[in-house]
Design a protein around this motif. Structure first.
Motif, PDB file in Angstrom:
ATOM      1  N   MET A   1       5.093 -42.036 -35.434  1.00 56.27           N
ATOM      2  CA  MET A   1       4.876 -42.274 -36.948  1.00 56.27           C
ATOM      3  C   MET A   1       4.001 -43.519 -37.019  1.00 56.27           C
TER       4      MET A   1
ATOM      5  N   LEU B   1       9.604 -38.859 -45.361  1.00 59.84           N
ATOM      6  CA  LEU B   1       9.537 -37.612 -44.814  1.00 59.84           C
ATOM      7  C   LEU B   1      10.166 -37.714 -43.293  1.00 59.84           C
ATOM      8  N   PHE B   2      10.107 -38.729 -42.478  1.00 54.61           N
ATOM      9  CA  PHE B   2      10.396 -38.938 -41.236  1.00 54.61           C
ATOM     10  C   PHE B   2      12.077 -38.759 -41.492  1.00 54.61           C
TER      11      PHE B   2
ATOM     12  N   LEU C   1      13.085 -35.006 -41.903  1.00 55.81           N
ATOM     13  CA  LEU C   1      12.759 -34.058 -40.764  1.00 55.81           C
ATOM     14  C   LEU C   1      13.921 -34.285 -39.703  1.00 55.81           C
TER      15      LEU C   1
ATOM     16  N   ILE D   1       0.000 -35.497 -46.175  1.00 60.86           N
ATOM     17  CA  ILE D   1       0.705 -35.273 -44.976  1.00 60.86           C
ATOM     18  C   ILE D   1       2.132 -34.596 -45.246  1.00 60.86           C
ATOM     19  N   SER D   2       2.328 -34.488 -46.550  1.00 51.46           N
ATOM     20  CA  SER D   2       3.534 -33.763 -47.218  1.00 51.46           C
ATOM     21  C   SER D   2       3.284 -32.254 -46.912  1.00 51.46           C
TER      22      SER D   2
ATOM     23  N   ILE E   1       4.306 -31.697 -43.303  1.00 51.00           N
ATOM     24  CA  ILE E   1       5.994 -31.757 -42.846  1.00 51.00           C
ATOM     25  C   ILE E   1       6.730 -30.890 -43.939  1.00 51.00           C
TER      26      ILE E   1
ATOM     27  N   ILE F   1       7.399 -27.337 -42.709  1.00 49.67           N
ATOM     28  CA  ILE F   1       8.620 -27.249 -41.728  1.00 49.67           C
ATOM     29  C   ILE F   1       9.880 -27.457 -42.077  1.00 49.67           C
ATOM     30  N   VAL F   2      10.335 -28.456 -42.945  1.00 50.66           N
ATOM     31  CA  VAL F   2      11.477 -28.552 -43.510  1.00 50.66           C
ATOM     32  C   VAL F   2      12.039 -27.196 -44.290  1.00 50.66           C
TER      33      VAL F   2
ATOM     34  N   THR G   1       1.949 -27.831 -52.238  1.00 50.32           N
ATOM     35  CA  THR G   1       3.056 -27.541 -51.313  1.00 50.32           C
ATOM     36  C   THR G   1       3.798 -26.289 -51.888  1.00 50.32           C
TER      37      THR G   1
END
Lengths: 267, 267
Positions: free
Chosen positions: A173, A189-190, A193, B24-25, B28, B31-32, B124
């Motif tokens: 990160m 976001l981290f 996940l 970056i969303s 990520i 994936i979520v 998204t």
């Protein structure tokens, strides 16, 4: 100072930062007392959500309510430990890079990532850690589990390896922040996940369960320690531990690469 | 008004410089979503029901997938920015500005959300739809969601600004911020749908503003039967407006009282 030579100094720095954070918290007493209670509440959100899902569905395959409470205890304990050890790393990195102050880390005698990790202590992790220990102890006393001499040492080793995996992901990160500069919601976001580790692996489909046990072993944080306490050992734990340590080295290599390409404001 | 628009434009320009960080969303969030799909498919299969608490499998997956969408609409830094200014004594400069800090912060928040919605939400949503098609979504429900989410943003800003104002008394107000986040998670429906809560909690929640920030926008997005037609929408907007007006008055009263007593370095 580089490599293992830097470790004693970084440990001293970590302890120094612990003292600083405790003093900082004590300066705003209301915030400290409220913050301690809040951190306890905050860490309770995931267990509450899980309990609500557990009771409104057919439960989770392979888990009784008592075992799930033990799982929640480990969840609280891990949440507390990671906050105490690493809680401040991402916000600190965000702030340093965003304000252009990251450069001062480059002239310090210790490696920049070491300094960052040594500044991670956050007192708010203390309350959930204690709550986690209490819940684990209470649920273990009501569960009929056979304990061996290695149960507790293995549990602690898994927590330590879990810290390695968490540090590996934090370093990744930090690499993103170093490249992208302004990453306001990266922490959120981290966390999103990582929240997949909050559930027992058995509720995921087989392929995802394998992924979280071996390739990206989130299970090392809560699932494996809980299974260890329940005396349900699995060979995937060894693979998960090995991959966690490998990931730490890989992410550290990537960090060094990003750092070598870092140009700062001066180019 | 022109000063407000100028601040809005200026902040949009600043945030646009960091558009990559919003992007970056796009990596990520999918994936979520994929993990959520697997998780809930497994849970629904194990429970043997087509519906859990009024949510079909698709709706349940999208509920959790769409929580970050609402965050994209409502997220703002008013509380921490205001607290930071008060702590650093920089608020004195804000007293000299032609635009009141309330409107300045509102413009800052609006600018960040304009970029957030255009760079994060819309792409998204498109990618999500390709991965797991939202068969429940209609143009009308989407349009209703947009309106309710915009009002949710204004409501959230009011709450955040009040939290920021607590720094006049507490100086460090991160604990208050945390309280609000936990409350939003549990009583606003961000952590789990309110339908999973015990009935007593659901009754209490109706008298609080939090569900109008998360739960209500999500119900329109999911096109729930009780949100069909115009009447429920008008009712929701009316309640949101009442809360916004009430909190705005509280904001101004707190500001009027404490700003007169504020004393930074230099008196």
């Amino acid at each position: 100072m580089r490599g293992l030579m830097a470790l004693p100094g970084l440990l001293r720095l970590f302890l120094w930062n612990c003292k600083l954070d405790i003093s900082r918290n004590m300066a705003y007493r209301f915030n400290f007392i409220a913050g301690t209670l809040i951190s306890l509440l905050n860490s309770g959100v995931a267990p509450i959500v899980q309990y609500l899902i557990f009771t409104t569905t057919n439960g989770y395959p392979g888990w009784t309510v008592q075992q799930l409470i033990l799982f929640q205890g480990v969840l609280l304990l891990w949440g507390g430990v990671r906050t105490m050890v690493f809680g401040r790393v991402l916000p600190e990195m965000n702030s340093l890079v965003g304000s252009g102050e990251f450069d001062r880390l480059l002239v310090k005698p210790y490696p920049p990532m070491g300094v960052l990790l040594a500044s991670g202590f956050q007192l708010s992790g203390f309350a959930p850690t204690i709550a986690g220990v209490v819940i684990i102890a209470m649920s273990l006393s009501s569960l009929d589990v056979v304990w061996h001499w290695w149960t507790l040492p293995l549990f602690l080793v898994l927590l330590l390896v879990g810290c390695c995996l968490y540090a590996a992901l934090l370093i990744l990160m930090c690499c993103i922040i170093l490249v992208a500069i302004q990453m306001g919601r990266l922490g959120e976001l981290f966390e999103k996940l990582l929240s997949f580790s909050d559930y027992p692996i058995s509720i995921y489909p087989r392929i995802l369960g394998r992924l979280f046990s071996i390739a990206l072993p989130f299970a090392i944080w809560i699932n494996f320690p809980a299974q260890t306490l329940l005396n349900r050992l699995d060979v995937t734990m060894i693979w998960g531990a090995i991959v966690s340590i490998v990931l730490l080295f890989v992410s550290h290599g990537l960090w060094k690469l990003c750092l070598s390409k870092y140009t700062s404001a001066g180019g | 008004m022109s000063a407000f628009l100028k601040v809005l434009e200026m902040n949009v320009r600043v945030f646009f410089q960091y558009r990559a960080s919003f992007g970056i969303s796009l990596v990520i969030f999918p994936i979520v979503l994929i993990v959520n799909v697997m998780l809930f498919e497994s849970l629904y299969a194990y429970s043997g029901n087509d519906e859990i608490r009024g949510y079909s499998l698709t709706q349940m997956i999208w509920y959790f997938a769409a929580v970050p969408f609402v965050y994209v609409f409502i997220y703002n830094f008013a509380a921490s920015r205001l607290s930071g200014r008060i702590l650093a004594g920089e608020l004195t400069m804000d007293f000299l500005r032609p635009l009141h800090i309330y409107y300045y912060e509102f413009a800052h928040a609006a600018a960040s959300r304009i970029i957030g919605v255009s760079v994060e939400f819309l792409p998204t949503l498109f990618i999500y739809s390709l991965i797991y098609y939202p068969d429940f979504l209609t143009f009308a429900s989407f349009f209703k969601f947009l309106i309710v989410a915009i009002f949710a943003f204004i409501l959230m800003f009011q709450l955040n600004f009040i939290v920021g104002l607590t720094a006049f008394v507490l100086k460090e107000n991160s604990a208050v911020s945390d309280i609000m986040n936990i409350t939003l998670g549990l009583l606003g429906g961000a952590a789990v749908p309110l339908d999973f809560m015990p009935e007593a909690v659901q009754r209490v929640v109706q008298f609080l503003p939090f569900q109008y920030i998360f739960y209500e926008p999500l119900q329109y997005f999911l096109n729930q039967p009780d949100k069909a037609g115009v009447t429920p929408l008008l009712y929701t907007l009316l309640v949101q407006l009442i809360w916004i007006a009430a909190l705005y008055v509280i904001n101004r009263l707190i500001w009027a009282y404490f700003s007169k007593q504020f004393c930074a370095a230099g008196g």
